[in-house]
Design an enzyme around this catalytic site. Structure first.
Site, short mmCIF file in Angstrom:
data_model
loop_
_atom_site.label_atom_id
_atom_site.label_comp_id
_atom_site.label_asym_id
_atom_site.label_seq_id
_atom_site.Cartn_x
_atom_site.Cartn_y
_atom_site.Cartn_z
N GLY A 10 0.84 -1.21 0.00
CA GLY A 10 0.00 0.00 0.00
C GLY A 10 0.86 1.25 0.00
O GLY A 10 0.54 2.25 0.65
N ALA A 11 1.98 1.18 -0.75
CA ALA A 11 2.98 2.25 -0.69
C ALA A 11 2.67 3.43 -1.61
O ALA A 11 3.41 4.41 -1.63
CB ALA A 11 4.37 1.68 -1.04
N ASN B 253 0.99 -2.67 5.33
CA ASN B 253 0.24 -1.42 5.51
C ASN B 253 -1.04 -1.37 4.67
O ASN B 253 -2.00 -0.70 5.08
CB ASN B 253 1.16 -0.24 5.14
N SER C 87 -4.71 -0.48 13.67
CA SER C 87 -5.48 0.74 13.89
C SER C 87 -5.94 0.76 15.35
O SER C 87 -6.06 -0.32 15.96
CB SER C 87 -6.72 0.74 12.99
N TYR D 103 -14.48 -3.33 9.54
CA TYR D 103 -13.14 -2.74 9.61
C TYR D 103 -12.52 -3.02 10.99
O TYR D 103 -11.38 -3.46 11.09
CB TYR D 103 -13.22 -1.23 9.35
N ILE E 94 -5.69 9.71 11.05
CA ILE E 94 -4.58 10.21 10.23
C ILE E 94 -5.15 10.81 8.95
O ILE E 94 -6.06 10.24 8.33
CB ILE E 94 -3.60 9.05 9.86
P1 NAD Z 1 -5.01 5.17 1.82
O1 NAD Z 1 -6.30 4.76 1.21
O2 NAD Z 1 -4.56 6.58 1.68
O3 NAD Z 1 -3.84 4.23 1.31
C1 NAD Z 1 -3.99 2.84 1.24
C2 NAD Z 1 -3.05 2.30 0.19
O4 NAD Z 1 -3.24 0.89 0.08
C3 NAD Z 1 -3.33 2.90 -1.19
O5 NAD Z 1 -2.11 3.22 -1.82
C4 NAD Z 1 -4.08 1.79 -1.88
O6 NAD Z 1 -3.97 1.83 -3.31
C5 NAD Z 1 -3.43 0.55 -1.29
N1 NAD Z 1 -4.26 -0.64 -1.39
C6 NAD Z 1 -5.59 -0.73 -1.10
N2 NAD Z 1 -6.01 -1.99 -1.32
C7 NAD Z 1 -4.94 -2.70 -1.77
C8 NAD Z 1 -4.75 -4.03 -2.16
N3 NAD Z 1 -5.78 -4.91 -2.20
N4 NAD Z 1 -3.52 -4.45 -2.53
C9 NAD Z 1 -2.49 -3.56 -2.54
N5 NAD Z 1 -2.61 -2.27 -2.17
C10 NAD Z 1 -3.82 -1.85 -1.79
O7 NAD Z 1 -5.16 4.78 3.34
P2 NAD Z 1 -4.22 5.11 4.62
O8 NAD Z 1 -5.01 5.97 5.51
O9 NAD Z 1 -2.86 5.51 4.18
O10 NAD Z 1 -4.19 3.65 5.29
C11 NAD Z 1 -3.02 2.84 5.35
C12 NAD Z 1 -3.21 1.81 6.45
O11 NAD Z 1 -3.36 2.49 7.71
C13 NAD Z 1 -4.46 0.96 6.28
O12 NAD Z 1 -4.19 -0.36 6.69
C14 NAD Z 1 -5.45 1.62 7.22
O13 NAD Z 1 -6.43 0.72 7.67
C15 NAD Z 1 -4.52 2.04 8.35
N6 NAD Z 1 -5.05 3.11 9.19
C16 NAD Z 1 -5.39 4.32 8.67
C17 NAD Z 1 -5.90 5.29 9.53
C18 NAD Z 1 -6.30 6.66 9.06
O14 NAD Z 1 -6.87 7.42 9.87
N7 NAD Z 1 -6.03 7.06 7.83
C19 NAD Z 1 -6.06 5.02 10.89
C20 NAD Z 1 -5.71 3.78 11.37
C21 NAD Z 1 -5.20 2.83 10.51
#
Ligand code: NAD
Length: 248
Positions: free
Chosen positions: A11-12, A79, A139, A152, A185
């Site tokens: 998920g980079a 991630n 999370s 989730y 975030i």
């Molecule tokens: P985001 O949507 O900005 O980024 C997620 C990334 O994962 C994207 O680049 C997306 O293309 C990629 N992705 C999604 N599904 C995929 C798959 N099946 N295979 C490969 N790549 C995939 O989200 P984020 O906020 O950066 O979240 C990143 C991680 O952090 C997630 O696991 C999310 O649950 C966790 N998280 C986020 C928050 C928040 O508040 N944003 C809080 C707690 C946890």
């Protein structure tokens, strides 16, 4: 060790994963950057792998491409994650959304880790001084209730246990495993609920009184990867501005 250590980040392409990939690259890692979307640039050198974490057949490709490019995996950061397409009350959660969210957030991370861990064990056998590690981005939802996105929360609670069990199992190989729990975030994932969180933050929901930024999470990941907590496998690090504090 010859050459740089290698970090595989899922998920980079966006958000937290993108920031983790950049911070790790700036800290001296070669980066294999996995995303379901095509990653155009990160502002640092990286090796792109387009793959879907929910597909087990893609895991083989991810590991093989990383090893053919770099010959080793020192750090795996799980991630990649998704939110439900639609927030629905737990009394309305659909089987499709439940399966979709768990297939990426927990099942996908579990089997990719299993495959990567086998390669890390080979690496440790070849070079006993090597200290690979695995980091799960879960999370605060692993133990906070949000009835409008139960699937989730369940996926992240499962991920927390996945992290704990791998930490236990891999300890004999000196492969440390950590869980990082971000709070709220500012990324694409939270863009749809920005107004709600802006209001709640203004009303005092977060002790540190601001949105978390992807870099807040990335810096924690780098210090774990670098071995600052080498006697703390299984550790959970919360990056939430103090949301873990119970308040009266
Ligand atoms: P985001 O949507 O900005 O980024 C997620 C990334 O994962 C994207 O680049 C997306 O293309 C990629 N992705 C999604 N599904 C995929 C798959 N099946 N295979 C490969 N790549 C995939 O989200 P984020 O906020 O950066 O979240 C990143 C991680 O952090 C997630 O696991 C999310 O649950 C966790 N998280 C986020 C928050 C928040 O508040 N944003 C809080 C707690 C946890």
């Amino acid at each position: 060790m010859k050459g740089k250590p290698v970090a595989l980040v899922t998920g980079a392409g966006f958000g937290i994963g993108r920031s983790i990939a950049i911070e790790l690259a700036q800290s001296g890692y070669d980066i294999a950057a996995v995303d379901i979307e095509r990653i155009e640039e990160l502002g640092v050198d990286f090796f792109p792998i387009q793959a879907d974490i929910s597909l087990l057949e893609d895991h083989k490709k991810i590991i093989e491409l990383t090893l053919s490019k770099f010959e080793r995996i020192d750090v795996l950061v799980n991630n990649a994650g998704i939110a439900p397409d639609k927030r629905l009350d737990i009394l309305e959660t659909t089987p499709d959304s439940y399966d979709r969210v768990l297939s990426v957030n927990s099942r996908g991370a579990f089997f990719l880790t299993q495959r990567a861990a086998r390669k890390m064990i080979d690496l440790v056998h070849k070079d006993p001084n090597c200290r690979p590690c695995i980091i799960f981005i879960s999370s605060i939802s692993a133990d906070v209730s949000s009835p409008s996105r139960a699937e989730y929360c369940i996926s992240k609670a499962a991920l927390s246990q996945i992290s704990r069990i791998f930490a236990d199992r891999l300890s004999e190989f000196n492969i440390n495993v950590y869980e990082v729990r971000p709070g709220i975030i500012q990324t694409r994932m939270t863009a749809a609920v920005k107004d709600k969180y802006d209001r709640q933050i203004a009303e005092g929901l977060i002790p540190q009184k601001r949105w978390g930024q992807p870099e807040d999470v990335a810096r924690a990941v780098v210090s774990l990867a670098k071995g600052s907590f080498s006697y703390s496998t299984g550790m959970v690090v919360e990056v939430s501005g103090g949301m873990n504090i119970r308040r009266l």
